[in-house]
Design a protein around this motif. Sequence first.
Motif, mmCIF file in Angstrom:
data_model
loop_
_atom_site.group_PDB
_atom_site.id
_atom_site.type_symbol
_atom_site.label_atom_id
_atom_site.label_comp_id
_atom_site.label_asym_id
_atom_site.label_seq_id
_atom_site.Cartn_x
_atom_site.Cartn_y
_atom_site.Cartn_z
ATOM 1 N N GLU A 110 61.209 89.112 -58.153
ATOM 2 C CA GLU A 110 61.114 90.077 -59.087
ATOM 3 C C GLU A 110 59.743 90.058 -59.656
ATOM 4 O O GLU A 110 59.251 91.192 -60.284
ATOM 5 N N GLN A 111 58.902 89.159 -59.597
ATOM 6 C CA GLN A 111 57.645 89.306 -59.898
ATOM 7 C C GLN A 111 56.751 90.074 -59.338
ATOM 8 O O GLN A 111 55.805 90.677 -60.084
ATOM 9 N N ILE A 112 56.965 89.991 -58.033
ATOM 10 C CA ILE A 112 56.156 91.007 -57.344
ATOM 11 C C ILE A 112 56.406 92.601 -57.510
ATOM 12 O O ILE A 112 55.594 93.278 -57.803
ATOM 13 N N LEU A 113 57.801 92.835 -57.673
ATOM 14 C CA LEU A 113 58.032 93.925 -58.218
ATOM 15 C C LEU A 113 57.720 94.543 -59.465
ATOM 16 O O LEU A 113 57.371 95.658 -59.492
ATOM 17 N N ARG A 114 57.834 93.675 -60.380
ATOM 18 C CA ARG A 114 57.278 93.821 -61.561
ATOM 19 C C ARG A 114 55.874 94.068 -61.662
ATOM 20 O O ARG A 114 55.217 95.123 -62.594
ATOM 21 N N GLY A 115 55.047 93.549 -60.842
ATOM 22 C CA GLY A 115 53.545 93.456 -60.611
ATOM 23 C C GLY A 115 53.525 95.022 -60.267
ATOM 24 O O GLY A 115 52.241 95.483 -60.538
ATOM 25 N N LEU A 116 54.113 95.557 -59.100
ATOM 26 C CA LEU A 116 53.777 96.687 -58.645
ATOM 27 C C LEU A 116 54.289 97.790 -59.648
ATOM 28 O O LEU A 116 53.551 98.744 -59.725
ATOM 29 N N ALA A 117 55.119 97.619 -60.516
ATOM 30 C CA ALA A 117 55.429 98.430 -61.589
ATOM 31 C C ALA A 117 54.194 98.798 -62.594
ATOM 32 O O ALA A 117 53.781 99.625 -63.173
ATOM 33 N N MET A 118 53.429 97.424 -62.778
ATOM 34 C CA MET A 118 52.265 97.221 -63.734
ATOM 35 C C MET A 118 51.346 98.106 -62.958
ATOM 36 O O MET A 118 50.625 98.923 -64.045
ATOM 37 N N LEU A 119 51.054 97.962 -62.012
ATOM 38 C CA LEU A 119 50.287 98.900 -61.172
ATOM 39 C C LEU A 119 50.355 100.356 -61.154
ATOM 40 O O LEU A 119 49.643 100.923 -61.497
ATOM 41 N N ALA A 120 51.554 100.898 -61.129
ATOM 42 C CA ALA A 120 51.950 102.043 -61.027
ATOM 43 C C ALA A 120 51.701 102.592 -62.550
ATOM 44 O O ALA A 120 51.179 103.760 -62.546
ATOM 45 N N ALA A 121 51.977 101.863 -63.563
ATOM 46 C CA ALA A 121 51.814 102.269 -64.913
ATOM 47 C C ALA A 121 50.497 102.562 -65.018
ATOM 48 O O ALA A 121 49.942 103.428 -65.771
ATOM 49 N N ILE A 122 49.452 101.734 -64.699
ATOM 50 C CA ILE A 122 48.236 101.833 -64.892
ATOM 51 C C ILE A 122 47.571 102.850 -64.172
ATOM 52 O O ILE A 122 46.736 103.934 -64.740
ATOM 53 N N VAL A 123 48.034 103.268 -63.022
ATOM 54 C CA VAL A 123 47.646 104.472 -62.203
ATOM 55 C C VAL A 123 48.117 105.790 -62.991
ATOM 56 O O VAL A 123 47.366 106.674 -62.935
ATOM 57 N N LEU A 124 49.399 105.622 -63.567
ATOM 58 C CA LEU A 124 49.964 106.773 -64.130
ATOM 59 C C LEU A 124 49.313 107.223 -65.092
ATOM 60 O O LEU A 124 48.866 108.387 -65.626
ATOM 61 N N VAL A 125 48.603 106.144 -65.874
ATOM 62 C CA VAL A 125 47.819 106.423 -67.224
ATOM 63 C C VAL A 125 46.530 107.155 -66.686
ATOM 64 O O VAL A 125 45.973 107.992 -67.543
ATOM 65 N N ALA A 126 45.832 106.560 -66.000
ATOM 66 C CA ALA A 126 44.618 107.173 -65.272
ATOM 67 C C ALA A 126 44.927 108.489 -64.741
ATOM 68 O O ALA A 126 43.962 109.300 -64.947
ATOM 69 N N LEU A 127 45.858 108.786 -64.118
ATOM 70 C CA LEU A 127 45.970 110.244 -63.514
ATOM 71 C C LEU A 127 46.287 111.118 -64.813
ATOM 72 O O LEU A 127 45.806 112.242 -64.628
ATOM 73 N N SER A 161 36.510 113.561 -64.392
ATOM 74 C CA SER A 161 35.395 112.570 -64.233
ATOM 75 C C SER A 161 35.857 111.005 -64.527
ATOM 76 O O SER A 161 35.363 110.052 -63.954
ATOM 77 N N LEU A 162 36.956 110.905 -65.373
ATOM 78 C CA LEU A 162 37.138 109.575 -65.962
ATOM 79 C C LEU A 162 38.361 108.977 -65.164
ATOM 80 O O LEU A 162 38.752 107.912 -65.304
ATOM 81 N N LEU A 163 38.803 109.867 -64.106
ATOM 82 C CA LEU A 163 40.001 109.108 -63.544
ATOM 83 C C LEU A 163 39.744 107.609 -62.706
ATOM 84 O O LEU A 163 40.316 106.932 -63.123
ATOM 85 N N LEU A 164 38.699 107.698 -62.132
ATOM 86 C CA LEU A 164 38.195 106.437 -61.414
ATOM 87 C C LEU A 164 37.833 105.254 -62.295
ATOM 88 O O LEU A 164 38.435 104.212 -62.365
ATOM 89 N N PRO A 165 36.920 105.717 -63.416
ATOM 90 C CA PRO A 165 36.586 104.751 -64.581
ATOM 91 C C PRO A 165 37.647 103.952 -65.080
ATOM 92 O O PRO A 165 37.900 102.879 -65.427
ATOM 93 N N VAL A 166 38.767 104.951 -65.534
ATOM 94 C CA VAL A 166 40.037 104.563 -66.110
ATOM 95 C C VAL A 166 40.678 103.423 -65.392
ATOM 96 O O VAL A 166 41.356 102.515 -65.913
ATOM 97 N N LEU A 167 40.976 104.049 -63.924
ATOM 98 C CA LEU A 167 41.672 103.082 -63.269
ATOM 99 C C LEU A 167 41.162 101.803 -63.021
ATOM 100 O O LEU A 167 41.982 100.839 -63.121
ATOM 101 N N VAL A 168 39.909 101.824 -62.827
ATOM 102 C CA VAL A 168 39.028 100.322 -62.663
ATOM 103 C C VAL A 168 39.217 99.586 -64.099
ATOM 104 O O VAL A 168 39.473 98.454 -64.073
ATOM 105 N N VAL A 169 38.926 100.200 -65.380
ATOM 106 C CA VAL A 169 38.851 99.515 -66.395
ATOM 107 C C VAL A 169 40.262 98.777 -66.945
ATOM 108 O O VAL A 169 40.482 98.046 -67.216
ATOM 109 N N GLY A 170 41.343 100.110 -66.639
ATOM 110 C CA GLY A 170 42.631 99.489 -66.554
ATOM 111 C C GLY A 170 43.104 98.436 -66.060
ATOM 112 O O GLY A 170 43.708 97.602 -66.545
#
Length: 690
Positions: free
Chosen positions: A380-397, A405-414
């Motif tokens: 579960e910890q790994i699955l939740r980690g993937l969910a968190m990664l997806a959430a960061i990506v969704l926000v960046a998108l 132009s902020l897509l990549l910076p937001v992804l990295v900073v996030g």
Amino acid sequence: MPQWLNTWNTKLAKWLWWVVLLGVVASLPVVYARIQTETTADQVAIVMDYRDLLQVSSTQVDPQLFAQEQIQRLKDAGVNGMVVFESTLEELSWAGEVNVYNATQAALLEDRVSPPDDNGTYVVFNRPEHETTLRPLIEWAFRHHGAEVTSWSVKGQTGLRLGMGYDDAILRPMQPNPIAIKDLREAGFLVFPRLSDRFEPFDAKEVDKWLQSYQDQGIDRVLFDGEAVTGYGDGVKAKGVQRFAGLLKQHGIGVAIFENLRIPQKGMSKLANLLKYDAIRAHSVGEAEMTVIKKPVLEDRLVLAVKDRNIRLLYLNAVSARDSTKGQVTHPMNNIVDVLQGEEDEDGNQVSAGVVQQLKDFGFEVGSPKAFEVHKAPSEQILRGLAMLAAIVLVALTVGLYLPSLLLPVLVVGGIGGAGLYVLSSTLMVQALALFAAIAAPTASVVLLIKRIRAVREGAGEQAMSAIRRLSGALLLFVRTTVLSLAAVPLVVAMLNHISYSLVLQQFRGVSMLHLLPLGLVALYVFLYGSGNTVIENARKILAMPLTVLWIVGVGLLGAVGYYYLSRTGNGGQVTGIELQFRSLMENTFGVRPRIKEFMFGHPLFFAGIFLALRYRWGMVLLIAGTVAQLSMVDTFAHIHTPLLLSLIRVVLGLVIGLIVGAVAIAVWQLVERVGLKWLKRLGLTGQPR
């Protein structure tokens, strides 16, 4: 922005959507684990406040007989438990165990004059067979409270003199009445002692004796009275809560947590954690409420508490009240019985099924409530980690839809900021990410819808699409947008998959932001993006528009609507009596009540808005308003204390009914439009739609 960077960001965005999909898929086993957890506890206790019952009985001609009759009536109606508070001299006098006198009254009993320096309290035991139990209980309690305790007798009856003023003494807490507990257990009731933090200092040895007696009688759960759990007043250094938690674990006793308290009981979250969440949720109907609440409203309230909010202990209170209209003292005992067992009219027809029967119909049974058995998904910890990664990506998108132009910076900073915040406070990080994902999904889905509609309209050129084509297109776009909005749901559920959220010891934060930001961001995109101009040019055009009275009135109305909208969000929202009746109708019809703002407002506007926007530019305005339903669906699942399957049924019902209402609205528009066009043709005023 350079063209090569724009092209690169576009390609990156396509790949990042696959990351979001991976996170959604990874979240599904965690979602299933939560469903398994929510199906492990289906027994509900319906309990009565025993102290209230004694208080009501004290107003009757024969208190003891009245109490016995009411106890049997309550048991027959479905009450299977009693809550026993820490005793007071007042409560013991209601039970007929003691008589309590002030110094003047005691002097009159002894045929003497009370000396002016005597302000003690005098207690007489009415039942010699119970004195051996109650005397040490009273002696220990008052000595612990700092009062001198000496023996006293009058006219052949033994008692005690307490070195404390009468008004103070009758309120001081003592051990919950062991005689009452024993009698109630023998009568077949579950007993829930209600303890407090009013004994200072916390006496672990004494409390251990209480808990041992509870364990011996099969009592496995306690509640709390006052603003804090037992042991909290000893502070951090004394570790009162830790010591109390150790005693509870030693005796196999869990706790119950009251919902919707103005101020949560201090130390509860820590205590539940130490007990490994051997806890259930309790819903209380207060004494004042019970005197005025209507029976149908109370019945619905109790059933919904269990079914919709994972409540496993229904706590009923009662109080006698002076009714000047009737000219008598009244009490709610008859209403309680009617609500629990149901009512029949004069012809023998069933008026209401009653709480007990309704709970059975929904798969619950009256019994001894147990804490949820927590299930975990594999890795579960790994699955939740993937969910968190997806959430960061969704926000960046989502940010990239506005500022590519902020897509990549937001992804990295996030990613970096999220990792850092997780180290400082994992709870804060997860809650913030859940909120951002919940905001991003409906925002991104509607913005992508707007881009698609604009592309379709540009592709169609001057040729108008047929109504059938627009209807089928609107349906497909509605489904696609809804699916994307709901992508946030498994991510939020996975990130907040902890029993503390189900018990509302922790909550999804930022409900007001979730209800406002997507609306504002969608409106921003509609008015500032597109039309062949840059964002700055569109902003200048809007700012350069003349300010008229009509605009001022419009802004005022928009503000009023926004205020009302926000006042309806969260658990504190107020509803009208008519709406309560409508909610009850929906509940009785479907078993699960879909959200009114979704099926009566948001979804119909959104569906009709897509249909109209495929031909008319002004149809985009309806999409802004219809975004309410898209975000509301996500918000439904953010109520972690609501069973997940019930939230799913609620959302699906809202979608189906909302589509039907929207289709009716489209049909009405088509009819009005045809009639209007005929009149315009006659007047020679037809033109191209805009």
